[in-house]
Design a protein around this motif. Structure first.
Motif, PDB file in Angstrom:
ATOM      1  N   ARG A  34      -0.238 -11.225  -2.983  1.00 54.68           N
ATOM      2  CA  ARG A  34       0.362 -11.356  -1.663  1.00 54.68           C
ATOM      3  C   ARG A  34       1.212 -10.145  -1.270  1.00 54.68           C
ATOM      4  O   ARG A  34       1.669 -10.052  -0.141  1.00 54.68           O
ATOM      5  N   THR A  35       1.445  -9.235  -2.211  1.00 55.01           N
ATOM      6  CA  THR A  35       2.217  -8.039  -1.908  1.00 55.01           C
ATOM      7  C   THR A  35       1.521  -6.834  -2.518  1.00 55.01           C
ATOM      8  O   THR A  35       0.691  -6.966  -3.430  1.00 55.01           O
ATOM      9  N   VAL A  36       1.879  -5.646  -2.027  1.00 55.81           N
ATOM     10  CA  VAL A  36       1.301  -4.414  -2.570  1.00 55.81           C
ATOM     11  C   VAL A  36       1.682  -4.260  -4.035  1.00 55.81           C
ATOM     12  O   VAL A  36       0.869  -3.819  -4.860  1.00 55.81           O
ATOM     13  N   ASP A  37       2.916  -4.632  -4.399  1.00 56.39           N
ATOM     14  CA  ASP A  37       3.339  -4.533  -5.796  1.00 56.39           C
ATOM     15  C   ASP A  37       2.500  -5.442  -6.694  1.00 56.39           C
ATOM     16  O   ASP A  37       2.176  -5.077  -7.829  1.00 56.39           O
ATOM     17  N   GLN A  38       2.153  -6.629  -6.191  1.00 58.02           N
ATOM     18  CA  GLN A  38       1.312  -7.522  -6.974  1.00 58.02           C
ATOM     19  C   GLN A  38      -0.091  -6.946  -7.136  1.00 58.02           C
ATOM     20  O   GLN A  38      -0.696  -7.046  -8.197  1.00 58.02           O
ATOM     21  N   VAL A  39      -0.603  -6.338  -6.073  1.00 57.66           N
ATOM     22  CA  VAL A  39      -1.914  -5.689  -6.171  1.00 57.66           C
ATOM     23  C   VAL A  39      -1.862  -4.593  -7.227  1.00 57.66           C
ATOM     24  O   VAL A  39      -2.756  -4.488  -8.088  1.00 57.66           O
ATOM     25  N   ALA A  40      -0.817  -3.773  -7.190  1.00 56.69           N
ATOM     26  CA  ALA A  40      -0.681  -2.679  -8.161  1.00 56.69           C
ATOM     27  C   ALA A  40      -0.582  -3.210  -9.582  1.00 56.69           C
ATOM     28  O   ALA A  40      -1.140  -2.618 -10.522  1.00 56.69           O
ATOM     29  N   ASP A 133     -12.516   4.784   4.872  1.00 55.41           N
ATOM     30  CA  ASP A 133     -11.219   5.221   5.406  1.00 55.41           C
ATOM     31  C   ASP A 133     -10.178   4.978   4.312  1.00 55.41           C
ATOM     32  O   ASP A 133      -9.435   3.989   4.351  1.00 55.41           O
ATOM     33  N   PRO A 134     -10.090   5.856   3.318  1.00 53.48           N
ATOM     34  CA  PRO A 134      -9.275   5.606   2.111  1.00 53.48           C
ATOM     35  C   PRO A 134      -7.800   5.368   2.408  1.00 53.48           C
ATOM     36  O   PRO A 134      -7.193   6.094   3.202  1.00 53.48           O
ATOM     37  N   ILE A 135      -7.264   4.330   1.767  1.00 53.19           N
ATOM     38  CA  ILE A 135      -5.847   4.022   1.897  1.00 53.19           C
ATOM     39  C   ILE A 135      -5.135   4.119   0.552  1.00 53.19           C
ATOM     40  O   ILE A 135      -3.911   4.005   0.485  1.00 53.19           O
ATOM     41  N   ALA A 136      -5.903   4.320  -0.522  1.00 53.61           N
ATOM     42  CA  ALA A 136      -5.336   4.397  -1.863  1.00 53.61           C
ATOM     43  C   ALA A 136      -6.398   4.987  -2.797  1.00 53.61           C
ATOM     44  O   ALA A 136      -7.518   5.297  -2.375  1.00 53.61           O
ATOM     45  N   ALA A 137      -6.013   5.140  -4.062  1.00 57.16           N
ATOM     46  CA  ALA A 137      -6.951   5.612  -5.079  1.00 57.16           C
ATOM     47  C   ALA A 137      -6.547   5.028  -6.413  1.00 57.16           C
ATOM     48  O   ALA A 137      -5.376   4.718  -6.652  1.00 57.16           O
ATOM     49  N   ILE A 138      -7.551   4.853  -7.278  1.00 58.37           N
ATOM     50  CA  ILE A 138      -7.301   4.371  -8.637  1.00 58.37           C
ATOM     51  C   ILE A 138      -7.773   5.459  -9.592  1.00 58.37           C
ATOM     52  O   ILE A 138      -8.928   5.917  -9.514  1.00 58.37           O
ATOM     53  N   GLY A 139      -6.882   5.875 -10.492  1.00 58.92           N
ATOM     54  CA  GLY A 139      -7.231   6.901 -11.462  1.00 58.92           C
ATOM     55  C   GLY A 139      -7.266   6.329 -12.866  1.00 58.92           C
ATOM     56  O   GLY A 139      -6.356   5.596 -13.279  1.00 58.92           O
ATOM     57  N   ALA A 140      -8.323   6.627 -13.608  1.00 58.92           N
ATOM     58  CA  ALA A 140      -8.437   6.249 -15.017  1.00 58.92           C
ATOM     59  C   ALA A 140      -8.416   7.533 -15.841  1.00 58.92           C
ATOM     60  O   ALA A 140      -9.137   8.492 -15.524  1.00 58.92           O
ATOM     61  N   GLY A 165      -9.663  -4.910  -0.110  1.00 63.38           N
ATOM     62  CA  GLY A 165      -9.470  -6.213   0.527  1.00 63.38           C
ATOM     63  C   GLY A 165      -8.115  -6.807   0.202  1.00 63.38           C
ATOM     64  O   GLY A 165      -7.458  -7.405   1.062  1.00 63.38           O
ATOM     65  N   ALA A 166      -7.675  -6.626  -1.060  1.00 64.52           N
ATOM     66  CA  ALA A 166      -6.383  -7.178  -1.472  1.00 64.52           C
ATOM     67  C   ALA A 166      -5.236  -6.501  -0.722  1.00 64.52           C
ATOM     68  O   ALA A 166      -4.273  -7.159  -0.304  1.00 64.52           O
ATOM     69  N   LEU A 167      -5.331  -5.176  -0.527  1.00 60.16           N
ATOM     70  CA  LEU A 167      -4.283  -4.468   0.209  1.00 60.16           C
ATOM     71  C   LEU A 167      -4.234  -4.907   1.664  1.00 60.16           C
ATOM     72  O   LEU A 167      -3.152  -5.083   2.246  1.00 60.16           O
ATOM     73  N   GLU A 168      -5.397  -5.093   2.267  1.00 57.89           N
ATOM     74  CA  GLU A 168      -5.431  -5.557   3.656  1.00 57.89           C
ATOM     75  C   GLU A 168      -4.848  -6.966   3.764  1.00 57.89           C
ATOM     76  O   GLU A 168      -4.118  -7.279   4.708  1.00 57.89           O
ATOM     77  N   ASN A 169      -5.159  -7.821   2.778  1.00 55.12           N
ATOM     78  CA  ASN A 169      -4.578  -9.171   2.773  1.00 55.12           C
ATOM     79  C   ASN A 169      -3.068  -9.112   2.631  1.00 55.12           C
ATOM     80  O   ASN A 169      -2.339  -9.870   3.284  1.00 55.12           O
ATOM     81  N   ALA A 170      -2.586  -8.204   1.754  1.00 56.67           N
ATOM     82  CA  ALA A 170      -1.147  -8.073   1.542  1.00 56.67           C
ATOM     83  C   ALA A 170      -0.455  -7.606   2.824  1.00 56.67           C
ATOM     84  O   ALA A 170       0.625  -8.093   3.170  1.00 56.67           O
ATOM     85  N   GLN A 171      -1.092  -6.672   3.527  1.00 55.62           N
ATOM     86  CA  GLN A 171      -0.519  -6.197   4.784  1.00 55.62           C
ATOM     87  C   GLN A 171      -0.498  -7.303   5.833  1.00 55.62           C
ATOM     88  O   GLN A 171       0.484  -7.458   6.573  1.00 55.62           O
ATOM     89  N   TYR A 173      -0.421 -10.526   5.204  1.00 54.79           N
ATOM     90  CA  TYR A 173       0.562 -11.520   4.762  1.00 54.79           C
ATOM     91  C   TYR A 173       1.979 -11.039   5.098  1.00 54.79           C
ATOM     92  O   TYR A 173       2.817 -11.817   5.583  1.00 54.79           O
ATOM     93  N   ALA A 174       2.238  -9.730   4.852  1.00 60.32           N
ATOM     94  CA  ALA A 174       3.559  -9.181   5.169  1.00 60.32           C
ATOM     95  C   ALA A 174       3.825  -9.240   6.667  1.00 60.32           C
ATOM     96  O   ALA A 174       4.936  -9.564   7.102  1.00 60.32           O
ATOM     97  N   SER A 175       2.790  -8.940   7.465  1.00 55.86           N
ATOM     98  CA  SER A 175       2.941  -8.989   8.917  1.00 55.86           C
ATOM     99  C   SER A 175       3.217 -10.407   9.392  1.00 55.86           C
ATOM    100  O   SER A 175       4.079 -10.635  10.253  1.00 55.86           O
ATOM    101  N   LEU A 176       2.499 -11.379   8.813  1.00 58.43           N
ATOM    102  CA  LEU A 176       2.715 -12.778   9.185  1.00 58.43           C
ATOM    103  C   LEU A 176       4.112 -13.233   8.789  1.00 58.43           C
ATOM    104  O   LEU A 176       4.802 -13.897   9.571  1.00 58.43           O
ATOM    105  N   THR A 177       4.536 -12.856   7.584  1.00 58.84           N
ATOM    106  CA  THR A 177       5.876 -13.218   7.132  1.00 58.84           C
ATOM    107  C   THR A 177       6.938 -12.622   8.042  1.00 58.84           C
ATOM    108  O   THR A 177       7.909 -13.290   8.420  1.00 58.84           O
ATOM    109  N   GLU A 178       6.737 -11.343   8.416  1.00 57.88           N
ATOM    110  CA  GLU A 178       7.682 -10.684   9.315  1.00 57.88           C
ATOM    111  C   GLU A 178       7.714 -11.369  10.670  1.00 57.88           C
ATOM    112  O   GLU A 178       8.787 -11.562  11.264  1.00 57.88           O
ATOM    113  N   THR A 179       6.535 -11.773  11.161  1.00 51.57           N
ATOM    114  CA  THR A 179       6.469 -12.458  12.456  1.00 51.57           C
ATOM    115  C   THR A 179       7.208 -13.791  12.408  1.00 51.57           C
ATOM    116  O   THR A 179       7.948 -14.143  13.343  1.00 51.57           O
TER     117      THR A 179
END
Length: 382
Positions: A34-40, A133-140, A165-171, A173-179
């Motif tokens: 539900r948050t970017v930190d949880q996704v990370a 349309d990259p919004i992040a990257a994962i490095g191994a 998809g998880a990042l978009e959901n988190a955004q 969710y954050a927008s809904l919570t803020e609203t």
């Protein structure tokens, strides 16, 4: 949310479990984040197990920078640091919208070698999150030179797609919570303002009735004060109940008594910002001064004039706003025999609210009103 927390806090597949099962479990955990930190948190731990890497970094795009948000590795990488998009391999992967596969980092000129020398990294795979349309990257990362397998790269890319998809959901969710929080705040603010307005109306009605000599005079005075309160609220509504300029408040208060054009009513002073509640108090005080001028003072004659000036007195230890109301050209002025609600408001209400002082001088040539109040969050230079 309880289920999501359980998955995220104890995300450890049993020994010997097929990596494909771990990948499925990872996608499930990402869907519950539900948050970017949880996704990370899911990405940094799961990606290591799925790829067998010695370290994983989760990198967010922050305008033109790469933000290394989180990591899970055998040694420190760059957690919390930001680099220009053009100065790191994660930025290259996002800008070019493709996965970078590097068996030997020191043989690849896309790698900032000085940044990597203090680390264990010898080879890596960096894949963008949401390639279109990259919004992040994962490095191994691996501690030895090696050619990452096609299977490792594909699994990392699958995880990247699920992460998008998880990042978009988190955004969302954050927008809904803020609203929802904003809605609660607005309801509390509306309740507060309604109560304050009702209290003000009740006080105006009570004080006007006490001093009214007849029902007709009560209706006239009460309606005038309610109209003034309404105009003050109208101005604040246009300002979205933020700070209002003193000049605008004065113009709004004086508009029923004549055009503020310098001929009969003039305003002059520096830019001063008023808090909402102060705007109402100033508006109501100026309304009472104008009503008095229209009934007994300068605004009863064609040659009468009202000048309102204000300045900031810098000589005082605590800087003060000095506002002066000066009438001229009207009939001779004398001290009133009785002080009504309006005069009591003029003489004390605003000065008391702003911890200042005022003086009302019934000079024969015209009424003078002087207000001195210290600069504060309620009345400040704009």
């Amino acid at each position: 949310m309880v289920q999501a927390a359980a998955v995220l806090e104890d995300f450890e597949a049993p020994a010997g479990v097929d990596p494909l099962f771990t990948l499925v479990e990872t996608i499930e955990a990402l869907s519950l984040a539900r948050t970017v930190d949880q996704v990370a948190a899911v990405v940094r731990s799961a990606a290591r197990r799925i790829t067998g890497a010695d370290g994983v970094a989760f990198v967010l795009r922050d305008v033109d920078q790469c933000w290394y948000l989180d990591e899970d590795a055998i040694g420190p990488l760059w957690k919390g640091l930001r680099f220009p998009m053009t100065a790191c391999i994660s930025g290259w992967a996002m800008l070019n919208k493709q996965t970078a596969i590097i068996p030997d980092i020191y043989a690849d000129d896309r790698i900032p070698h000085d940044a990597y020398r203090p680390t264990f990294v010898k080879s890596l795979v960096m894949t963008p999150v949401r390639p279109a349309d990259p919004i992040a990257a994962i490095g191994a990362y691996w501690s030895v030179e090696r050619q990452p397998t096609q299977d490792e790269v594909v699994k990392l890319q699958i995880m990247a797609r699920a992460t998008a998809g998880a990042l978009e959901n988190a955004q969302m969710y954050a927008s809904l919570t803020e609203t929802l929080e904003r809605r609660k705040f607005l309801l509390r603010e509306l309740d507060h303002r309604c109560k304050n307005t009702l209290a003000a109306v009740q006080s105006i009605a009570d004080q006007t009735l006490r001093k009214a000599v007849s029902p007709a005079t009560f209706v006239e005075a009460f309606n005038g004060r309610l109209s003034a309160l309404s105009r003050a609220h109208e101005l604040l509504t246009r300002q979205e109940w933020g700070r209002a300029r003193l000049n605008d408040v004065l113009e709004q208060a004086l508009s029923p008594f004549g055009e503020v054009d310098g001929a009969r009513i003039s305003l002059q002073g520096p830019a001063i910002a008023l808090a909402p509640e102060t705007s109402v108090s100033v508006h109501m005080t100026v309304h009472e001064l104008a009503v008095n001028a229209a009934k007994h003072g300068a605004l009863t004659t064609e040659d009468g004039r009202v000048e309102i000036t204000w300045s900031v007195d810098m000589a005082q230890e605590h800087r003060e706003v000095v506002l002066e109301w000066r009438e001229s050209g009207g009939p001779p002025v004398s001290m009133p025999t009785r002080a009504g609600f309006g005069m009591r408001l003029i003489e004390g209400g605003l000065a008391r609210d702003l911890h200042g002082e005022c003086d009302v001088d019934f000079a024969p040539e015209g009424l003078r009103f002087t207000l001195r109040v210290p600069l504060s969050p309620r009345i400040a230079l704009a």
